[in-house]
Write a protein that holds these residues in place. Structure first.
Motif, PDB file in Angstrom:
ATOM      1  N   ASN A 164       0.926  -0.736  -0.330  1.00  0.00           N
ATOM      2  CA  ASN A 164       0.042  -0.024   0.497  1.00  0.00           C
ATOM      3  C   ASN A 164       0.880   1.360   0.201  1.00  0.00           C
ATOM      4  OD1 ASN A 164      -2.505  -1.831  -0.067  1.00  0.00           O
ATOM      5  ND2 ASN A 164      -2.499  -1.291   1.944  1.00  0.00           N
ATOM      6  N   PRO A 165       0.329   3.051  -0.931  1.00  0.00           N
ATOM      7  CA  PRO A 165       1.412   3.764  -0.745  1.00  0.00           C
ATOM      8  C   PRO A 165       0.965   4.251   0.439  1.00  0.00           C
ATOM      9  CG  PRO A 165      -0.729   3.858  -2.176  1.00  0.00           C
ATOM     10  CD  PRO A 165      -0.557   2.438  -1.999  1.00  0.00           C
ATOM     11  N   ASP A 166       0.074   4.200   1.091  1.00  0.00           N
ATOM     12  CA  ASP A 166      -0.380   5.142   2.186  1.00  0.00           C
ATOM     13  C   ASP A 166      -1.178   3.447   3.589  1.00  0.00           C
ATOM     14  OD1 ASP A 166      -0.596   7.983   1.272  1.00  0.00           O
ATOM     15  OD2 ASP A 166      -1.657   6.536   0.084  1.00  0.00           O
ATOM     16  N   GLY A 167      -0.069   4.329   4.620  1.00  0.00           N
ATOM     17  CA  GLY A 167      -0.935   3.837   6.112  1.00  0.00           C
ATOM     18  C   GLY A 167       0.147   4.885   7.517  1.00  0.00           C
ATOM     19  N   LEU A 168      -0.491   4.156   8.170  1.00  0.00           N
ATOM     20  CA  LEU A 168      -0.101   4.864   9.572  1.00  0.00           C
ATOM     21  C   LEU A 168       1.104   3.459   9.723  1.00  0.00           C
ATOM     22  CD1 LEU A 168       0.890   6.917  11.651  1.00  0.00           C
ATOM     23  CD2 LEU A 168      -1.317   5.110  12.957  1.00  0.00           C
ATOM     24  N   LEU A 169       2.589   3.786  10.589  1.00  0.00           N
ATOM     25  CA  LEU A 169       3.095   2.978  11.000  1.00  0.00           C
ATOM     26  C   LEU A 169       3.183   2.593  12.326  1.00  0.00           C
ATOM     27  CD1 LEU A 169       6.104   3.113   8.205  1.00  0.00           C
ATOM     28  CD2 LEU A 169       4.584   1.133   9.156  1.00  0.00           C
TER      29      LEU A 169
ATOM     30  N   SER B 178       0.237  -3.617 -10.811  1.00  0.00           N
ATOM     31  CA  SER B 178       0.053  -2.210  -9.548  1.00  0.00           C
ATOM     32  C   SER B 178      -0.636  -2.931  -8.749  1.00  0.00           C
ATOM     33  CB  SER B 178       0.567  -1.027  -9.778  1.00  0.00           C
ATOM     34  OG  SER B 178      -0.899  -0.329 -10.112  1.00  0.00           O
ATOM     35  N   GLN B 179      -0.386  -2.561  -7.936  1.00  0.00           N
ATOM     36  CA  GLN B 179      -1.434  -3.527  -6.451  1.00  0.00           C
ATOM     37  C   GLN B 179      -0.986  -2.817  -5.774  1.00  0.00           C
ATOM     38  OE1 GLN B 179       0.587  -7.774  -4.894  1.00  0.00           O
ATOM     39  NE2 GLN B 179       2.595  -6.592  -6.789  1.00  0.00           N
ATOM     40  N   THR B 180      -2.478  -2.857  -4.622  1.00  0.00           N
ATOM     41  CA  THR B 180      -2.199  -2.774  -2.690  1.00  0.00           C
ATOM     42  C   THR B 180      -1.989  -4.097  -2.332  1.00  0.00           C
ATOM     43  OG1 THR B 180      -4.494  -3.024  -3.328  1.00  0.00           O
ATOM     44  CG2 THR B 180      -3.498  -0.368  -3.855  1.00  0.00           C
ATOM     45  N   TRP B 181      -2.188  -4.085  -1.128  1.00  0.00           N
ATOM     46  CA  TRP B 181      -2.242  -5.715  -0.364  1.00  0.00           C
ATOM     47  C   TRP B 181      -3.892  -6.249  -0.659  1.00  0.00           C
ATOM     48  CZ3 TRP B 181       1.283  -7.120   3.234  1.00  0.00           C
ATOM     49  CH2 TRP B 181       0.302  -8.222   4.143  1.00  0.00           C
ATOM     50  N   SER B 182      -5.004  -5.404  -0.932  1.00  0.00           N
ATOM     51  CA  SER B 182      -6.575  -6.574  -1.560  1.00  0.00           C
ATOM     52  C   SER B 182      -6.304  -6.734  -2.715  1.00  0.00           C
ATOM     53  CB  SER B 182      -7.009  -6.352  -0.785  1.00  0.00           C
ATOM     54  OG  SER B 182      -6.948  -4.425  -0.980  1.00  0.00           O
ATOM     55  N   SER B 183      -5.616  -5.748  -3.823  1.00  0.00           N
ATOM     56  CA  SER B 183      -5.942  -6.054  -4.777  1.00  0.00           C
ATOM     57  C   SER B 183      -4.902  -5.632  -6.260  1.00  0.00           C
ATOM     58  CB  SER B 183      -7.189  -5.161  -5.115  1.00  0.00           C
ATOM     59  OG  SER B 183      -7.557  -5.159  -6.325  1.00  0.00           O
ATOM     60  N   PHE B 184      -5.298  -6.216  -7.324  1.00  0.00           N
ATOM     61  CA  PHE B 184      -4.295  -5.465  -8.352  1.00  0.00           C
ATOM     62  C   PHE B 184      -5.439  -4.230  -9.405  1.00  0.00           C
ATOM     63  CE2 PHE B 184      -6.037  -9.114 -10.549  1.00  0.00           C
ATOM     64  CZ  PHE B 184      -6.124  -8.842 -11.825  1.00  0.00           C
ATOM     65  N   TYR B 185      -4.566  -3.803 -10.605  1.00  0.00           N
ATOM     66  CA  TYR B 185      -4.849  -2.889 -10.967  1.00  0.00           C
ATOM     67  C   TYR B 185      -3.862  -2.834 -12.321  1.00  0.00           C
ATOM     68  CZ  TYR B 185      -6.634  -1.120  -6.955  1.00  0.00           C
ATOM     69  OH  TYR B 185      -7.667  -1.280  -5.713  1.00  0.00           O
ATOM     70  N   CYS B 186      -4.517  -2.979 -13.167  1.00  0.00           N
ATOM     71  CA  CYS B 186      -3.540  -3.104 -15.112  1.00  0.00           C
ATOM     72  C   CYS B 186      -3.959  -1.198 -14.940  1.00  0.00           C
ATOM     73  CB  CYS B 186      -4.788  -3.625 -15.687  1.00  0.00           C
ATOM     74  SG  CYS B 186      -4.423  -5.160 -14.894  1.00  0.00           S
ATOM     75  N   ASP B 187      -2.523  -1.084 -16.054  1.00  0.00           N
ATOM     76  CA  ASP B 187      -2.420   0.211 -16.678  1.00  0.00           C
ATOM     77  C   ASP B 187      -2.534  -0.339 -18.669  1.00  0.00           C
ATOM     78  OD1 ASP B 187      -2.360   2.949 -17.758  1.00  0.00           O
ATOM     79  OD2 ASP B 187      -0.540   3.224 -16.681  1.00  0.00           O
ATOM     80  N   CYS B 188      -3.658   0.802 -18.580  1.00  0.00           N
ATOM     81  CA  CYS B 188      -3.178  -0.501 -20.098  1.00  0.00           C
ATOM     82  C   CYS B 188      -3.244   1.053 -21.098  1.00  0.00           C
ATOM     83  CB  CYS B 188      -5.428  -0.169 -20.568  1.00  0.00           C
ATOM     84  SG  CYS B 188      -5.760  -1.461 -19.377  1.00  0.00           S
ATOM     85  N   SER B 189      -3.128   2.205 -20.490  1.00  0.00           N
ATOM     86  CA  SER B 189      -2.481   3.194 -21.404  1.00  0.00           C
ATOM     87  C   SER B 189      -1.404   2.930 -22.328  1.00  0.00           C
ATOM     88  CB  SER B 189      -1.423   4.488 -20.768  1.00  0.00           C
ATOM     89  OG  SER B 189      -0.476   4.215 -19.930  1.00  0.00           O
ATOM     90  N   GLY B 190      -2.011   3.255 -23.760  1.00  0.00           N
ATOM     91  CA  GLY B 190      -0.540   3.044 -24.778  1.00  0.00           C
ATOM     92  C   GLY B 190      -0.708   1.537 -25.103  1.00  0.00           C
ATOM     93  N   THR B 191      -1.163   0.142 -24.802  1.00  0.00           N
ATOM     94  CA  THR B 191      -1.443  -0.760 -25.620  1.00  0.00           C
ATOM     95  C   THR B 191      -2.820  -1.170 -26.651  1.00  0.00           C
ATOM     96  OG1 THR B 191      -3.576  -1.417 -23.942  1.00  0.00           O
ATOM     97  CG2 THR B 191      -1.476  -1.531 -22.875  1.00  0.00           C
ATOM     98  N   GLY B 192      -3.709  -0.354 -27.040  1.00  0.00           N
ATOM     99  CA  GLY B 192      -4.960  -0.508 -27.720  1.00  0.00           C
ATOM    100  C   GLY B 192      -6.033  -0.551 -26.872  1.00  0.00           C
ATOM    101  N   TYR B 193      -5.551  -1.756 -26.105  1.00  0.00           N
ATOM    102  CA  TYR B 193      -6.891  -2.114 -25.186  1.00  0.00           C
ATOM    103  C   TYR B 193      -7.737  -1.181 -23.554  1.00  0.00           C
ATOM    104  CZ  TYR B 193      -5.217  -4.935 -28.335  1.00  0.00           C
ATOM    105  OH  TYR B 193      -5.136  -6.187 -29.211  1.00  0.00           O
TER     106      TYR B 193
END
Length: 1304
Positions: free
Chosen positions: A403-408, A566-581
């Motif tokens: 995760n990119p954000d979180g309290l330690l 890319s991902q966080t602790w509980s999920s992933f995400y797809c960056d489709c820029s430039g792929t044509g999809y």
């Protein structure tokens, strides 16, 4: 087909491994009970309800005591543990409820460990860890592990249990004894396996081992030779990398070396299996259950290693040719090199093995207890603050997260005034330490980059006097200066704050931490997390102890077509820029399948990207779409379009030219297969250059088809005939030959033919072999590949018996599936498709006259998506359906109704397991009556017409006026079936008239404008957060399509602008000099992209046509007959579309100065046929005056300036032709006077026509006309103008229409 020798050897090697494994399995049984004879002390639990329900009563089928184990009612995290006394190979487990009770466990999680600490979860699939258990108290449920595990301790974690009772459990474990040879390396040691000779050269290698690592870096194996060979197996950033090269001394730089990487997070203190199989250059590299096949670099087939192989590290760090940083720290087990048990030899001190450093033969187990913070909202750990020892307060810990954000850490400080805090947090992937002394006053220092990379990071905070010093890993320290000494209160909060916090003792400026902690020290005193779990130290919420549950969701990339994960602790995400999809997993092509689709979308001729296989594996290709009124041609160019002159070629040394197309052979094959007709023109001009030997018919020239086969026919669609077009048509100059060139004349002859046999197209190569004789030469031209038609669009089947259906092979779409089709029916329900498996299934059906349903099950229970239509779907009209299921989400869309989306559970089953047949148009139980066409699944077009032949109750094609591509309605017009005729609904078109071909025009006076306001986009019907909806709404907004015709004498001028709520905009203007400018501002902080396709002035009073199409970063511009392509700086979608304006723009709305200036000047002249995606603003203004969606300012007059401009153009051409005729007069000798008379007569006629035209224009400009077309039928059910607009979603939102229904 004969396999290459290297592949044949590889196949033999694989077969050898398969056969040997099968033989071993047939003599090897590993399913004996391992728990039956264990002592009572081997069974332990977190707690027990009573002495009669203690852990030692949990043996399978035992009825003594309380008949099984049950935990205390207050046990927050119950577990039952079995100690097998030694490491065993476990192949299955069995569960049972508590005898004679209503207590059982219906679902559980299985953990395993070598030491009873540092547990790992057994996974059924990559994301599924829940094992289904019992439904009653006494039946036995056996679960066979998908892969055996070697372990000593097993822990059963109940997840779900009897709804009418409590947790009750009896268990057994099955497997066999496991023998292992183990070596422990401390990070400074290694084993050297020395060869009997100076070097070892092998063409076949098999290396197997298991490892358990304490660090993310380290060498497992290394060997190299003087000629450039090397093999290295190493851990790098928690991944396993294999470097392998055979006989290539040219490889110098590290960038040229071949590296194959597998796995992730391998420093988890658990065993991992590695197998390397090499035969010549073919390599199988396996880590745990995943195998990578690859081919090595280098010139040789053998691996030559000098002197020795090293295991566990490289003993000489400065060894030439090496590129390794650190030795291995951990344990190796069962290390075999080509059948040699290396650890056994080392243990027996054999002379072949040399030990460097301290290598021991038992695996030391570090007591590292980790805690997993599971919730991003409610996880926290509260610990008391011990008194500092010697120095000031300090905190040290290790963490890992995605995760990119979180309290330690949040530490409240003693203060007599406002609350003060010391806060350590991750913000945007960086570590931030904040000393907050008041609400507005704070000191902060950052550290690190991307600490959310999933690796372990160490951070320490120490106070020394009036300084707070933070250290991250091995980076330089960061310091905060204090005004007063730091005095923490009595508690530290790690990961988050308690939800029921009523005072100011904890502050969390961000979200709670999701990830793992270990090695926590407060004031230099270690924290025992097991005491926290037992409730004897501190407090916690939503924590899992003695386990780090981190998972790399991008390890096996589910993003398709090159999408970046890319991902966080509980999920992933797809960056489709430039792929044509686009889409959640980059599954959906943003381009149309063919030029025919672009024509149906209202596009004119130009360059486009098409994607013939849609969501299939092939990339889109750029083609030229030659769109005419009657036919659409797809043109694919190659690199040799100019005429080629050939001399001096012979049959032995022919002239050969290879043609490189703008598409691969697979892409071309897909295009040709999709098309109705394809052709390619070859023009062959010859002088004493024959195509065939007249004596024996031997071909002297030939061409090569797409399969690489030589072809010798030069025209037509009959590949077996060695003739030219003149021979096929019996028109050759010499009747004794079948080709003009075969007459072997000194004069230039011509054999031009059109090749139209689709299976052979396109021409890949041409060879000319008869230009070696005196005076012989040839000139040839190979034209581009041209295809027309789209077989898939109108491929239809009619189902006229309810028990009829078509069946196809079962779907092979485990991870992603999309299906789209058109249908029309009169019945209230019916099944369109169904495919069943053992438990999984997929089904699309019309569940009621106004409801479409998409249902499926991948193992987590049925999922049902329903789209309800405000109008009946059984109206005998064509309706479009598209259903999609991926590992991220499922969706259903019908026509232009709002898209229905549901997310898949992040830890659910991924793979759709189907068997049997795919049924289309009904099933054996339920049927469908009506028509289905354009049935496509994962980019594959199903040939319904061919399958319908011979199928009872099904016929090819579909009756009706609107059931073919006859071109009845144009420019996006929709064909509507009537009882005995049809009508064109032009609501989605910028044109009007019976066939949607009449231009709609308006004259704008000074200050006039038309503004169309987009309604709030709501095409996603779901319960989601705003952030998720904003991400999903981008899928179809990286493309836009606009077209308009205009004529004006004004410059500068504003033609069209589209504004977003996010201050993005597109503007089409005429600059001060009258040149066209197209402005794209996709980022309000960045400079806009400005394109000037035409530098000459367009404010010349003539009619001009502009067509602009954006596909991601690509912008295609057509001005009149000129085509240009541009590339945007960013592939950014439009968000929250606000309005579209023609003419004068009031207010800047964040626009650039030049655009603002043009907007203030407005537009004076005539607009016609304006279209933006599916919004036709001129038509909306004419048909819906007074609507809240359309705003009109100034004086606008309906006009037919577009049609008159066409007439004026025709007259201009006549006039121009007359001028050319006059020029030609001077070259006529005998008829000069006659031509002069004719010229005078024509000039008079033209003058009269021009005067009449001027009178008509003046009259029409002063009198507003009326607007009557058949398009009103498209909105005949609307009660008001506003209702008419809102009824048609196409006029509400600029949605992607790549797969919608268009009627011709």
């Amino acid at each position: 087909m004969r396999l290459p020798k290297s592949w044949a050897y590889s196949v033999n090697l694989i077969l050898l491994f398969v056969i040997s494994s099968a033989m071993c399995a047939s003599h090897y049984s590993c399913d004996g009970s391992l728990a039956t004879l264990l002592p009572a002390t081997s069974f332990q639990s977190s707690s027990h309800f009573s002495d009669s329900r203690a852990a030692y009563f949990s043996r399978l089928n035992k009825r003594d005591g309380g008949g099984g184990w049950s935990p205390e009612s207050t046990d927050r995290s119950p577990w039952l543990q079995v100690d097998l006394q030694d490491r065993m190979e476990v192949t299955s487990v069995a569960t049972q409820g508590r005898h004679g009770s209503t207590d059982w466990v219906s679902a559980y999680m299985l953990l395993y460990s070598d030491t009873g600490r540092v547990w790992k979860q057994y996974m059924l699939e990559d994301t599924v860890g829940k094992i289904m258990g019992n439904v009653n108290s006494d039946s036995v449920v056996l679960h066979k592990l998908n892969q055996s595990i070697r372990t000593r301790f097993l822990r059963f974690i109940p997840l779900e249990w009897s709804p009418s009772g409590r947790v009750g459990l009896r268990v057994d474990v099955y497997g066999c004894a496991y023998r292992s040879y183990v070596a422990d390396f401390d990070g400074r040691s290694s084993l050297l396996y020395r060869f009997n000779q100076k070097s070892m050269s092998t063409v076949k290698d098999v290396i197997s081992l298991r490892f358990k690592s304490r660090q993310a870096e380290g060498v497992l194996l290394h060997g190299e030779g003087q000629r450039g060979d090397y093999i290295t197996l190493e851990l790098h950033r928690g991944r396993l990398a294999l470097h392998l090269n055979l006989d290539d001394s040219r490889v110098k730089s590290s960038s040229a070396r071949m590296v194959v990487t597998l796995g992730s997070l391998l420093d988890d203190l658990h065993w991992h299996s590695v197998l390397i199989e090499r035969f010549n250059k073919q390599v199988n590299f396996t880590l745990d259950r995943h195998t990578q096949h690859f081919r090595t670099k280098g010139d040789g087939d053998s691996l030559e290693v000098d002197y020795e192989l090293s295991f566990g590290g490289i003993p000489l760090p400065g060894k030439p040719g090496t590129f390794i940083r650190r030795n291995f720290h951990g344990c190796l087990e069962n290390l075999y090199y080509n059948g040699v048990n290396v650890i056994d030899l080392a243990k027996r001190r054999k002379p072949q093995i040399y030990s460097v450093g301290n290598v021991t033969f038992s695996c030391s187990e570090p007591q590292l207890v980790a805690a997993t913070f599971q919730s991003s909202s409610s996880s926290f750990l509260s610990l008391p603050t011990p008194a500092p020892v010697m120095e000031g307060p300090s905190v040290r810990l290790q963490f890992r997260t995605w995760n990119p954000d979180g309290l330690l850490l949040s530490s409240p400080l003693i203060s007599a005034q406002e609350p003060r805090y010391l806060i350590l947090q991750i913000s945007s992937g960086r570590l931030h330490l904040t000393h907050q002394t008041s609400t507005l006053k704070m000191s902060e220092v950052p550290a690190g980059q991307r600490v959310n990379d999933g690796l372990w990071h160490s951070v320490s905070i120490n106070t020394r006097g009036l300084q707070i010093i933070m250290t991250l890993d091995n980076e330089p320290t960061s310091t905060i200066q204090l005004d007063n000494y730091l005095e923490p209160k009595d508690k530290h909060y790690f990961g988050g704050c308690p939800a029921s916090q009523n005072d100011s003792s904890c502050l969390n400026p961000t979200m709670a931490f999701q990830g793992c902690f270990r090695l926590i020290l407060v004031n230099n005193q270690p924290v025992d997390l097991m005491l926290v779990q037992q409730g004897r130290l501190g407090s916690y919420s939503h924590l899992q102890f003695d386990l780090c549950g981190i998972r790399d969701r991008c390890l096996y990339n589910f993003c398709e077509h090159g999408g970046r994960c890319s991902q966080t602790w509980s999920s992933f995400y797809c960056d489709c820029s430039g792929t044509g999809y686009s889409g959640a997993t980059c599954h959906n092509s943003v381009y149309e399948a063919s030029c025919e689709h672009y024509r149906l979308a209202g596009s004119t001729s130009g360059y486009f990207f098409i994607d013939p296989d849609g969501s299939g594996p092939l990339d889109p290709i750029q083609v030229y779409c030659n769109i005419t009124e009657n036919k659409v041609w797809t043109v694919v160019h190659h690199n040799s379009s100019d005429a080629v002159r050939v001399r001096g070629s012979t049959l032995q040394k022919p002239h050969v030219r290879w043609l490189n197309y703008s598409a691969s052979s697979e892409q071309l094959k897909a295009l040709v297969s999709l098309s109705d007709h394809c052709e390619q023109r070859i023009a062959y001009h010859c002088r004493r250059s024959r195509l065939f030997n007249p004596w024996d018919g031997t071909p002297l020239s030939w061409w090569v088809d797409r399969r690489g086969d030589k072809r010798t026919y030069w025209g037509g669609f009959q590949p077996g005939v060695q003739q030219c077009s003149c021979g096929l048509e019996e028109k050759c100059a010499d009747i004794n030959y079948f080709c003009n060139c075969d007459a072997d004349r000194l004069s230039w002859e011509n054999d031009t033919g059109v090749l139209s046999y689709k299976d052979h197209l396109p021409v890949q190569e041409i060879a000319i072999g008869d230009t070696y004789r005196l005076g012989s030469e040839a000139v040839y031209v190979v034209g581009p590949l041209q295809c027309s038609g789209d077989k898939s669009l109108w491929n239809a089947a009619s189902f006229y018996q309810e028990a009829s259906y078509l069946h196809f092979p079962a779907l092979q779409a485990e991870l992603s599936l999309d299906v789209s089709f058109y249908f029309k029916t009169a019945l209230p329900s019916g099944v369109f498709l169904e495919n069943m498996g053992m438990q999984d299934f997929i089904r699309v059906e019309l569940s009621s006259p106004s409801a479409m349903t998409f249902s499926f099950d991948v193992g987590d229970g049925p999922v049902i998506l329903t789209v309800k239509s405000p109008v009946p779907l059984n109206d005998r009209q064509w309706h479009w359906v598209r259903a999609e299921r991926s590992v991220k989400e499922a969706s259903l869309q019908v026509d232009q109704l709002p898209l229905r989306i549901i997310e898949t559970p992040p830890d659910g089953h991924l793979r759709l397991q189907l068997g049997s047949h795919l049924f289309v148009g009904g099933t054996k139980q339920r049927g469908f009556l009506g028509c289905v066409r354009a049935f496509n699944m994962n980019g594959v077009n199903f040939d319904l017409e061919e399958r319908a032949k011979g199928t009872p109750g099904v016929s090819s094609g579909c009756a009706g006026h609107c059931s073919n591509s006859a071109g009845l309605c144009h420019n996006r017009g929709k064909c509507i079936e009537k009882s005995s005729s049809y009508v064109c609904d032009c609501a989605n078109s910028a044109y009007g008239g019976p066939s949607c071909t009449e231009e709609v025009s308006m004259s704008f006076e000074r200050g006039a404008s038309v503004t169309y306001t987009f309604q709030e986009p709501f095409f996603v019907m779901q319960n989601r957060t705003a952030s998720v909806m904003s991400v999903l709404s981008q899928y179809s907004k990286s493309r836009d399509n606009m077209a308009l015709s205009f004529q004006t004498t004004q410059s500068p001028a504003m033609l069209l602008t589209v504004n977003m709520l996010s201050q993005q905009y597109v503007a089409v203007i005429l600059a001060q000099n009258g040149s066209l400018q197209i402005w794209y501002r996709l980022h309000k902080e960045k400079r806009p992209d400005v394109f000037s396709p035409i530098l000459s002035s367009l404010s010349d009073g003539r009619q001009h046509r502009i067509h602009i199409q954006r596909e991601g970063k690509d912008v295609f511009v057509q001005v009149d007959n000129e085509n240009k392509k541009y590339t945007l700086s960013y592939d950014t979608p439009f968000n929250s579309m606000k309005s579209l304006t023609l003419g004068k723009v009031t207010g800047s709305d964040g626009m650039d100065d030049e655009v603002t200036h043009a907007g203030s000047k407005g537009f004076i002249g005539c607009f016609s046929s304006v279209q933006y995606n599916h919004v036709a603003p001129l038509k909306a203004a004419l048909l819906n005056r007074g609507s809240s969606l359309v705003s009109i300012r100034g004086r606008l007059v309906e006009s037919n300036c577009g049609a008159l401009a066409d007439l004026s153009t025709s007259v201009s051409r006549l006039d121009h032709g007359e001028e050319v005729g006059k020029d030609n007069e001077h070259h006529e000798d005998d008829s000069q006077s006659e031509s002069a008379v004719i010229g005078v007569v024509i000039a008079v006629v033209v003058l009269v026509l021009l005067l009449l035209l001027a009178i008509i224009l003046r009259y029409m400009y002063q009198h507003k006309g009326t607007y009557n077309t058949n398009e009103a039928k498209g909105t005949e059910f609307a009660e008001t103008a506003d209702a008419a607009l809102r009824r048609d979603p196409a006029l509400q939102d600029a949605m992607d229409e790549s797969k919608k229904e268009y009627f011709i």
